[in-house]
Motif scaffolding. Structure first.
Motif, PDB file in Angstrom:
ATOM      1  N   GLY A 259      -3.780 125.291  85.653  1.00  0.00           N
ATOM      2  CA  GLY A 259      -5.185 125.321  85.250  1.00  0.00           C
ATOM      3  C   GLY A 259      -6.072 125.296  86.476  1.00  0.00           C
ATOM      4  O   GLY A 259      -5.643 124.871  87.549  1.00  0.00           O
ATOM      5  N   HIS A 260      -7.322 125.738  86.328  1.00  0.00           N
ATOM      6  CA  HIS A 260      -8.214 125.805  87.483  1.00  0.00           C
ATOM      7  C   HIS A 260      -8.544 124.412  88.027  1.00  0.00           C
ATOM      8  O   HIS A 260      -8.597 124.204  89.230  1.00  0.00           O
ATOM      9  CB  HIS A 260      -9.523 126.511  87.095  1.00  0.00           C
ATOM     10  N   MET A 261      -8.772 123.468  87.099  1.00  0.00           N
ATOM     11  CA  MET A 261      -9.124 122.101  87.482  1.00  0.00           C
ATOM     12  C   MET A 261      -8.191 121.160  86.728  1.00  0.00           C
ATOM     13  O   MET A 261      -7.938 121.348  85.535  1.00  0.00           O
ATOM     14  CB  MET A 261     -10.576 121.798  87.110  1.00  0.00           C
ATOM     15  N   ILE A 262      -7.646 120.179  87.423  1.00  0.00           N
ATOM     16  CA  ILE A 262      -6.850 119.158  86.743  1.00  0.00           C
ATOM     17  C   ILE A 262      -7.510 117.799  86.976  1.00  0.00           C
ATOM     18  O   ILE A 262      -8.230 117.621  87.950  1.00  0.00           O
ATOM     19  CB  ILE A 262      -5.386 119.137  87.236  1.00  0.00           C
ATOM     20  N   TRP A 263      -7.298 116.898  86.040  1.00  0.00           N
ATOM     21  CA  TRP A 263      -7.872 115.565  86.248  1.00  0.00           C
ATOM     22  C   TRP A 263      -6.816 114.490  86.025  1.00  0.00           C
ATOM     23  O   TRP A 263      -5.784 114.719  85.396  1.00  0.00           O
ATOM     24  CB  TRP A 263      -9.110 115.325  85.395  1.00  0.00           C
ATOM     25  N   ILE A 264      -7.127 113.326  86.606  1.00  0.00           N
ATOM     26  CA  ILE A 264      -6.278 112.142  86.488  1.00  0.00           C
ATOM     27  C   ILE A 264      -6.977 111.184  85.536  1.00  0.00           C
ATOM     28  O   ILE A 264      -8.150 110.868  85.709  1.00  0.00           O
ATOM     29  CB  ILE A 264      -6.081 111.477  87.866  1.00  0.00           C
ATOM     30  N   GLY A 265      -6.242 110.712  84.529  1.00  0.00           N
ATOM     31  CA  GLY A 265      -6.840 109.857  83.518  1.00  0.00           C
ATOM     32  C   GLY A 265      -7.054 108.431  83.981  1.00  0.00           C
ATOM     33  O   GLY A 265      -6.522 107.996  85.016  1.00  0.00           O
ATOM     34  N   PRO A 285      -9.712 121.832  92.479  1.00  0.00           N
ATOM     35  CA  PRO A 285     -10.640 120.709  92.295  1.00  0.00           C
ATOM     36  C   PRO A 285      -9.998 119.670  91.380  1.00  0.00           C
ATOM     37  O   PRO A 285      -9.299 120.018  90.423  1.00  0.00           O
ATOM     38  CB  PRO A 285     -11.878 121.348  91.649  1.00  0.00           C
ATOM     39  N   ILE A 286     -10.217 118.408  91.704  1.00  0.00           N
ATOM     40  CA  ILE A 286      -9.578 117.304  90.982  1.00  0.00           C
ATOM     41  C   ILE A 286     -10.650 116.452  90.308  1.00  0.00           C
ATOM     42  O   ILE A 286     -11.658 116.102  90.918  1.00  0.00           O
ATOM     43  CB  ILE A 286      -8.776 116.402  91.950  1.00  0.00           C
ATOM     44  N   GLY A 287     -10.402 116.112  89.047  1.00  0.00           N
ATOM     45  CA  GLY A 287     -11.254 115.158  88.340  1.00  0.00           C
ATOM     46  C   GLY A 287     -10.589 113.796  88.334  1.00  0.00           C
ATOM     47  O   GLY A 287      -9.356 113.695  88.319  1.00  0.00           O
ATOM     48  N   LEU A 288     -11.387 112.751  88.341  1.00  0.00           N
ATOM     49  CA  LEU A 288     -10.877 111.386  88.305  1.00  0.00           C
ATOM     50  C   LEU A 288     -11.679 110.593  87.280  1.00  0.00           C
ATOM     51  O   LEU A 288     -12.879 110.385  87.448  1.00  0.00           O
ATOM     52  CB  LEU A 288     -10.987 110.737  89.690  1.00  0.00           C
ATOM     53  N   LYS A 289     -11.018 110.179  86.199  1.00  0.00           N
ATOM     54  CA  LYS A 289     -11.697 109.391  85.175  1.00  0.00           C
ATOM     55  C   LYS A 289     -11.925 107.968  85.697  1.00  0.00           C
ATOM     56  O   LYS A 289     -11.009 107.343  86.234  1.00  0.00           O
ATOM     57  CB  LYS A 289     -10.873 109.352  83.892  1.00  0.00           C
ATOM     58  N   CYS A 290     -13.144 107.491  85.529  1.00  0.00           N
ATOM     59  CA  CYS A 290     -13.522 106.158  86.012  1.00  0.00           C
ATOM     60  C   CYS A 290     -14.000 105.315  84.830  1.00  0.00           C
ATOM     61  O   CYS A 290     -15.096 105.536  84.313  1.00  0.00           O
ATOM     62  CB  CYS A 290     -14.640 106.255  87.050  1.00  0.00           C
ATOM     63  N   GLY A 291     -13.173 104.357  84.421  1.00  0.00           N
ATOM     64  CA  GLY A 291     -13.537 103.456  83.338  1.00  0.00           C
ATOM     65  C   GLY A 291     -14.023 102.124  83.863  1.00  0.00           C
ATOM     66  O   GLY A 291     -14.127 101.913  85.083  1.00  0.00           O
ATOM     67  N   LEU A 302      -8.606 105.837  96.317  1.00  0.00           N
ATOM     68  CA  LEU A 302      -8.425 107.111  95.620  1.00  0.00           C
ATOM     69  C   LEU A 302      -9.206 108.239  96.286  1.00  0.00           C
ATOM     70  O   LEU A 302      -8.706 109.360  96.423  1.00  0.00           O
ATOM     71  CB  LEU A 302      -8.834 106.959  94.150  1.00  0.00           C
ATOM     72  N   MET A 303     -10.427 107.961  96.708  1.00  0.00           N
ATOM     73  CA  MET A 303     -11.210 108.994  97.398  1.00  0.00           C
ATOM     74  C   MET A 303     -10.545 109.387  98.711  1.00  0.00           C
ATOM     75  O   MET A 303     -10.507 110.577  99.070  1.00  0.00           O
ATOM     76  CB  MET A 303     -12.645 108.511  97.636  1.00  0.00           C
ATOM     77  N   ALA A 304      -9.987 108.400  99.430  1.00  0.00           N
ATOM     78  CA  ALA A 304      -9.317 108.698 100.696  1.00  0.00           C
ATOM     79  C   ALA A 304      -8.074 109.541 100.475  1.00  0.00           C
ATOM     80  O   ALA A 304      -7.770 110.445 101.275  1.00  0.00           O
ATOM     81  CB  ALA A 304      -8.945 107.392 101.399  1.00  0.00           C
ATOM     82  N   LYS A 305      -7.347 109.285  99.387  1.00  0.00           N
ATOM     83  CA  LYS A 305      -6.121 110.038  99.120  1.00  0.00           C
ATOM     84  C   LYS A 305      -6.408 111.425  98.545  1.00  0.00           C
ATOM     85  O   LYS A 305      -5.753 112.399  98.911  1.00  0.00           O
ATOM     86  CB  LYS A 305      -5.231 109.259  98.143  1.00  0.00           C
ATOM     87  N   LEU A 306      -7.361 111.496  97.627  1.00  0.00           N
ATOM     88  CA  LEU A 306      -7.591 112.748  96.905  1.00  0.00           C
ATOM     89  C   LEU A 306      -8.526 113.699  97.636  1.00  0.00           C
ATOM     90  O   LEU A 306      -8.511 114.902  97.368  1.00  0.00           O
ATOM     91  CB  LEU A 306      -8.145 112.441  95.507  1.00  0.00           C
ATOM     92  N   ASN A 307      -9.351 113.182  98.522  1.00  0.00           N
ATOM     93  CA  ASN A 307     -10.285 114.049  99.257  1.00  0.00           C
ATOM     94  C   ASN A 307     -10.416 113.573 100.702  1.00  0.00           C
ATOM     95  O   ASN A 307     -11.497 113.193 101.152  1.00  0.00           O
ATOM     96  CB  ASN A 307     -11.648 114.045  98.558  1.00  0.00           C
ATOM     97  N   GLY A 313     -17.104 119.397  96.226  1.00  0.00           N
ATOM     98  CA  GLY A 313     -16.509 120.105  95.101  1.00  0.00           C
ATOM     99  C   GLY A 313     -15.053 119.783  94.855  1.00  0.00           C
ATOM    100  O   GLY A 313     -14.499 120.136  93.811  1.00  0.00           O
ATOM    101  N   ARG A 314     -14.426 119.097  95.792  1.00  0.00           N
ATOM    102  CA  ARG A 314     -13.008 118.762  95.633  1.00  0.00           C
ATOM    103  C   ARG A 314     -12.805 117.665  94.589  1.00  0.00           C
ATOM    104  O   ARG A 314     -11.893 117.720  93.775  1.00  0.00           O
ATOM    105  CB  ARG A 314     -12.434 118.312  96.990  1.00  0.00           C
ATOM    106  N   LEU A 315     -13.670 116.639  94.604  1.00  0.00           N
ATOM    107  CA  LEU A 315     -13.460 115.477  93.743  1.00  0.00           C
ATOM    108  C   LEU A 315     -14.641 115.268  92.797  1.00  0.00           C
ATOM    109  O   LEU A 315     -15.777 115.116  93.230  1.00  0.00           O
ATOM    110  CB  LEU A 315     -13.247 114.223  94.598  1.00  0.00           C
ATOM    111  N   THR A 316     -14.337 115.275  91.510  1.00  0.00           N
ATOM    112  CA  THR A 316     -15.328 115.012  90.474  1.00  0.00           C
ATOM    113  C   THR A 316     -15.022 113.663  89.834  1.00  0.00           C
ATOM    114  O   THR A 316     -13.918 113.452  89.329  1.00  0.00           O
ATOM    115  CB  THR A 316     -15.296 116.122  89.402  1.00  0.00           C
ATOM    116  N   LEU A 317     -15.985 112.742  89.888  1.00  0.00           N
ATOM    117  CA  LEU A 317     -15.813 111.427  89.277  1.00  0.00           C
ATOM    118  C   LEU A 317     -16.395 111.472  87.867  1.00  0.00           C
ATOM    119  O   LEU A 317     -17.591 111.697  87.682  1.00  0.00           O
ATOM    120  CB  LEU A 317     -16.498 110.343  90.112  1.00  0.00           C
ATOM    121  N   ILE A 318     -15.522 111.282  86.872  1.00  0.00           N
ATOM    122  CA  ILE A 318     -15.909 111.411  85.472  1.00  0.00           C
ATOM    123  C   ILE A 318     -16.050 110.009  84.878  1.00  0.00           C
ATOM    124  O   ILE A 318     -15.067 109.329  84.585  1.00  0.00           O
ATOM    125  CB  ILE A 318     -14.868 112.234  84.692  1.00  0.00           C
TER     126      ILE A 318
END
Length: 455
Positions: A259-265, A285-291, A302-307, A313-318
């Motif tokens: 897929g174009h974008m994947i996210w981590i739950g 591009p990676i999404g990261l769910k933030c609860g 997580l930001m240091a590892k993923l970006n 545009g690399r990291l989207t915080l959801i």
């Protein structure tokens, strides 16, 4: 940080993943999938990343929406078309209000696996493994149906490929032509409460007629006839993800070809876990769910590892906190991002924090709570001076009755009428459009206030 390979996730702790009983069958499926073409291409992922970078600066806005979990049994061309159509409508409403391009990303062509709150469920005293999505096991409550079957990955790939084929045809074959803005209407737009959409469509048509009469349309004709439409899903079943991982010859980097974008739950974002390990090494591009349980320390790690290159545009915080909990959680995460000097795109997921069990026994989401979380998300960003970059919805183009409220006032008693989801409740077409108008109103207010502040 250790060198990444597409297999290094296997050395990390894994959660929310099945234990396959037939290793030979699993190996055979992985070998077969690894020979299949990727579902998406590196150039598309790079284009999406660039667009998400623009959203982080307020120069674009992300609309991400689609199924909670795609089901094999409900797969049809009409269902794909209707969800695509509603997203076009929503994007048009948002573009008209925000006056910036809207990035359209579907939770489609890969959203087959779901994390669960418990590994088992009990019905009438019988305990069985939880249903984890059609790519893993089956919804029927029998011991046989709940056994993880690796062959389901092949069926998921086939459905994803067919879905993408149709989406690409819709996007570039004339269906998405802005001149068809009236033709995108679904049945609910004949209702009185949809008059706002019809009025907006009329104004757009008048503008297009003027452009054509003035000879201004030809240069941008192609842009008016096609749209870029991307796909995304939670990167949960890592055997499937690894099998579709491909080396991009242009950049020498690895692409998650699923897929174009994947996210981590929110349940799989352990900094030293398997899911973060896989995602850190792909160019998508990676999404990261933030609860609510996301700590500043974890977010920094997580930001240091993923970006690590701090790429826009690399990291989207959801953000997915739940109505009433945004103001106590989002500001502290914004502070963490600011302290780290990190480039992120902030997105609101008002669905996952607002799931309740109704009096009638159905899992639902009150539409009022969804609206409230969206408003709180915008209010926090306004007070913090940061940019709301997008929204993330579970929705469908079908006329389902899964979320209570909205202009048609779906009640607890109505939930059983058309409750079709295999997992979580989705907004129907009418509720989705109503929500788009609310978001557009928030964006319009922000734009007008910014203009007034700048004189």
């Amino acid at each position: 940080m250790s060198e990444w390979q597409k297999t290094t996730w296997r050395e990390k702790p894994r959660v929310q993943m099945p234990d396959y009983t037939d290793e030979t069958a699993l190996n055979a499926v992985e070998a077969q999938l690894s020979k299949y073409p990727p579902l998406v291409f590196a150039g598309e992922a790079r284009t999406l990343k660039k667009a998400l970078g623009a959203a982080s600066r307020g120069e674009a806005f992300l609309l991400q929406g689609g199924d909670c979990a795609e089901a094999f049994e409900q797969f049809s061309a009409n269902a794909i078309r209707d969800t695509f159509k509603v997203m076009l409508q929503m994007a048009m409403v948002l573009t008209y209000g925000a006056k910036v391009p809207v990035i359209k990303v579907g939770r489609m062509a890969g959203q087959f696996a779901k994390p669960r709150s418990a590994p088992t469920e009990t019905v009438d005293g019988v305990e069985l493994p939880s249903y984890r999505g059609d790519i893993i096991n089956e919804l029927d409550f029998t011991p046989e149906a709940r056994i993880p079957d690796p062959k389901k990955m092949l069926q998921a790939y086939t459905q994803a490929a067919a879905t993408l084929n149709l989406l690409r045809a819709f996007s570039t074959g004339g269906y998405a032509d802005i001149h068809q803005v009236h033709a995108w209407t679904l049945g609910f737009t004949d209702q009185d409460e949809a008059s706002k959409y019809r009025d907006m469509a009329n104004r757009i048509s008048d503008t297009l007629d003027f452009m054509k009469a003035a000879g201004l349309e030809s240069a941008s004709n192609h842009n008016l006839q096609t749209v870029d439409f991307y796909t995304s899903h939670e990167s949960l079943l890592l055997e499937y993800e690894e099998a579709l991982c491909r080396l991009d010859s242009t950049s020498g980097k690895w692409l998650a070809g699923s897929g174009h974008m994947i996210w981590i739950g929110d349940r799989t974002r352990q900094p030293d876990g398997a899911h973060v390990e896989f995602a850190r090494g792909v160019l998508n591009p990676i999404g990261l769910k933030c609860g609510p349980t996301m700590t500043s320390e974890d977010l920094k790690a997580l930001m240091a590892k993923l970006n690590p290159e701090n790429e826009a545009g690399r990291l989207t915080l959801i953000a997915r906190f739940g109505a009433g909990k945004v103001s106590e959680n989002l500001p502290r995460l914004i502070k963490t991002v600011r302290d780290e000097g990190a480039q992120v795109t902030w997105v609101c997921d008002p669905m996952h924090g607002n799931t309740i069990k109704s009096a009638s026994g159905y899992k639902t989401r009150p539409f009022d709570a969804v609206l409230r979380e969206v408003k709180e998300f915008f209010a926090v960003h306004k007070s913090e001076g940061t940019i709301p970059g997008g929204v993330h919805f579970e929705m469908t183009g079908q006329d389902v009755t899964e979320c209570t409220g909205g202009v048609h006032a779906v009640s607890d008693e109505n939930l059983s009428d058309r409750y079709h989801t295999a997992c979580d409740p989705r907004l129907n077409a009418s509720q989705s459009l109503e929500l788009a108008f609310l978001v557009a109103e928030e964006l319009t207010n922000m734009r007008e206030e910014a203009q007034a502040a700048n004189g």
